[in-house]
Design an enzyme around this catalytic site. Structure first.
Site, PDB file in Angstrom:
ATOM      1  N   ASP A 185       1.433   2.041   4.803  1.00 18.60           N
ATOM      2  CA  ASP A 185      -0.025   2.003   4.670  1.00 18.60           C
ATOM      3  C   ASP A 185      -0.626   3.037   5.617  1.00 18.60           C
ATOM      4  OD1 ASP A 185      -2.737   1.497   4.594  1.00 18.60           O
ATOM      5  OD2 ASP A 185      -2.519  -0.689   4.584  1.00 18.60           O
ATOM      6  N   HIS A 190      -7.296   3.028  10.109  1.00 19.74           N
ATOM      7  CA  HIS A 190      -6.574   2.361  11.185  1.00 19.74           C
ATOM      8  C   HIS A 190      -6.084   3.311  12.281  1.00 19.74           C
ATOM      9  CE1 HIS A 190      -6.824  -0.963   8.446  1.00 19.74           C
ATOM     10  NE2 HIS A 190      -6.181  -0.283   7.526  1.00 19.74           N
ATOM     11  N   ILE A 205      -9.381   0.147  13.380  1.00 19.60           N
ATOM     12  CA  ILE A 205      -9.066  -1.281  13.401  1.00 19.60           C
ATOM     13  C   ILE A 205      -7.637  -1.503  12.916  1.00 19.60           C
ATOM     14  CG2 ILE A 205     -11.470  -1.975  13.094  1.00 19.60           C
ATOM     15  CD1 ILE A 205     -10.842  -2.459  10.120  1.00 19.60           C
ATOM     16  N   GLY A 208      -5.375  -5.291   8.091  1.00 18.74           N
ATOM     17  CA  GLY A 208      -5.453  -6.725   7.819  1.00 18.74           C
ATOM     18  C   GLY A 208      -4.095  -7.310   7.510  1.00 18.74           C
TER      19      GLY A 208
END
Length: 280
Positions: A185, A190, A205, A208
Site C-alpha cells: 500500500d 501515509h 497518518i 487504517g
C-alpha cells in the site's frame, strides 16, 4: 471530478495474487508483531523456530484482495478515506498460495458530504477453484454526495455497556507507516506531508489497515488464546486517523458466541463497531 456512472454491480476483471512465506512474515512484522518482545508471536514472525510452525495472521486476507479494484471514476484521491473493512476466511490461510480475485461494487450510498462506495471481493484457489476468502471494503469519497441516492442504515454498535473482558495495548512506532507500505500500500497519504496536507491532515497518518492488523493481533492473543487459526473474520469501521507513534488500546468483549471490539488512541475511538468471527 465525479464518480463513474452506474457503479453498482460493476465488476473488475479477475486479478491473480500469489504470496509466499516471506510475504506473511513481512505483513506480521509490519503490524507490530514482535516489536515489543521479539520472542513473542514467533509463529507469525519466523520460519525456523524449534517446535513452532509458521502461521498467517488472518487479516492478511486484505492483501489478497487489495489489487482487485473497480475503477471508481475521475475522483479526488486526496479526499478518499478507508471507511470500513471486513474479511471472512473459509479456512486458515496457507503460508503460500495463489488466488484469483474478483471484486464487485455492491452499494453506492449518498452521505450528503460525500459518497460511500462498498465493494465485495471473492478469492478462490487458482488451481482448484475452491473458495479461500472474501472481503468487503468501503471507502468514503468527500465531495461526491448529494446525488439523491440512498443513505443506508446505521448499524447498531455491538459493544456492550460494561467493562471489557480483555484489554491489550500496543505502541506503534514513528516509522510504522514506512514499514507497512512495504506490504504493497504505497498511498502517499501515509508518507508524503504535502499530499497529506491536501487531504486536510497536519502530517501523514497511519494506514487504517495497519491499525486493523494490530487489532487482529490483539484478538488472536486474547480471545483466540494465541491460535491465529481460530480467527476467521473481522468487521470494523474506521472513525479517526492514527498518527504513527501513538499507542493503540484494543478492548474486547465476549458476547455469547460472538466477540465485540474497538480500538482507541487515548479517549478517541479509531476503530469502532468491531465484531470478530471465531472458528467453531
Amino acid at each position: 471530478m465525479a464518480l463513474a456512472p452506474d457503479l453498482e454491480g460493476t465488476q473488475c476483471e479477475p486479478v491473480n495474487f500469489a504470496w509466499a512465506r516471506d510475504d506473511a512474515l513481512l505483513y506480521a512484522v509490519a503490524v507490530g508483531a514482535g516489536a515489543e518482545d521479539p520472542t513473542s508471536e514467533l509463529a507469525l514472525t519466523t520460519e525456523n523456530t524449534t517446535g513452532v510452525r509458521t502461521v498467517v495472521l488472518p487479516s492478511f486476507a486484505e492483501l489478497v484482495t487489495r489489487n482487485a479494484r473497480v475503477d471508481l471514476g475521475d475522483i479526488d484521491r486526496t479526499r478518499l478515506v478507508h471507511a470500513e473493512q471486513s474479511f471472512r476466511l473459509a479456512a486458515p490461510l496457507p503460508v503460500e498460495g495463489r488466488a484469483r480475485v474478483t471484486s464487485t461494487v455492491t452499494e453506492v450510498l449518498d452521505k450528503g458530504s460525500g459518497a460511500l462506495v462498498r465493494t465485495e471481493a471473492e478469492a478462490v484457489d487458482v488451481e482448484t477453484g475452491a473458495p479461500l476468502l472474501s472481503t468487503v471494503r468501503s471507502v468514503f469519497i468527500g465531495g461526491e454526495g448529494g446525488f439523491g441516492g440512498a443513505r443506508g442504515v446505521r448499524p447498531d454498535n455491538p459493544v456492550p455497556d460494561r467493562a471489557p473482558d480483555h484489554v491489550v495495548r500496543y505502541r506503534t512506532s514513528p516509522g510504522q507507516a514506512l514499514l507497512f507500505r512495504l506490504t504493497g500500500d504505497r498511498n502517499p497519504l501515509h508518507t508524503d506531508p504535502a499530499f497529506a496536507a491536501k487531504g486536510g491532515f497536519d502530517q501523514p497518518i497511519l494506514h487504517g489497515m495497519c491499525t486493523y492488523g494490530f487489532t487482529a493481533r490483539a484478538l488472536v492473543a486474547t480471545v483466540c488464546d494465541g491460535d491465529a487459526g481460530v480467527l476467521r473474520g473481522m468487521d470494523a469501521r474506521f472513525t479517526r486517523p492514527v498518527v504513527p507513534g501513538q499507542e493503540l488500546t484494543v478492548s474486547m468483549w465476549r458476547t455469547g458466541d460472538a466477540v465485540a471490539f474497538r480500538t482507541a488512541v487515548g479517549d478517541d475511538i479509531v476503530l469502532d463497531r468491531g465484531t470478530a468471527t471465531l472458528a467453531g
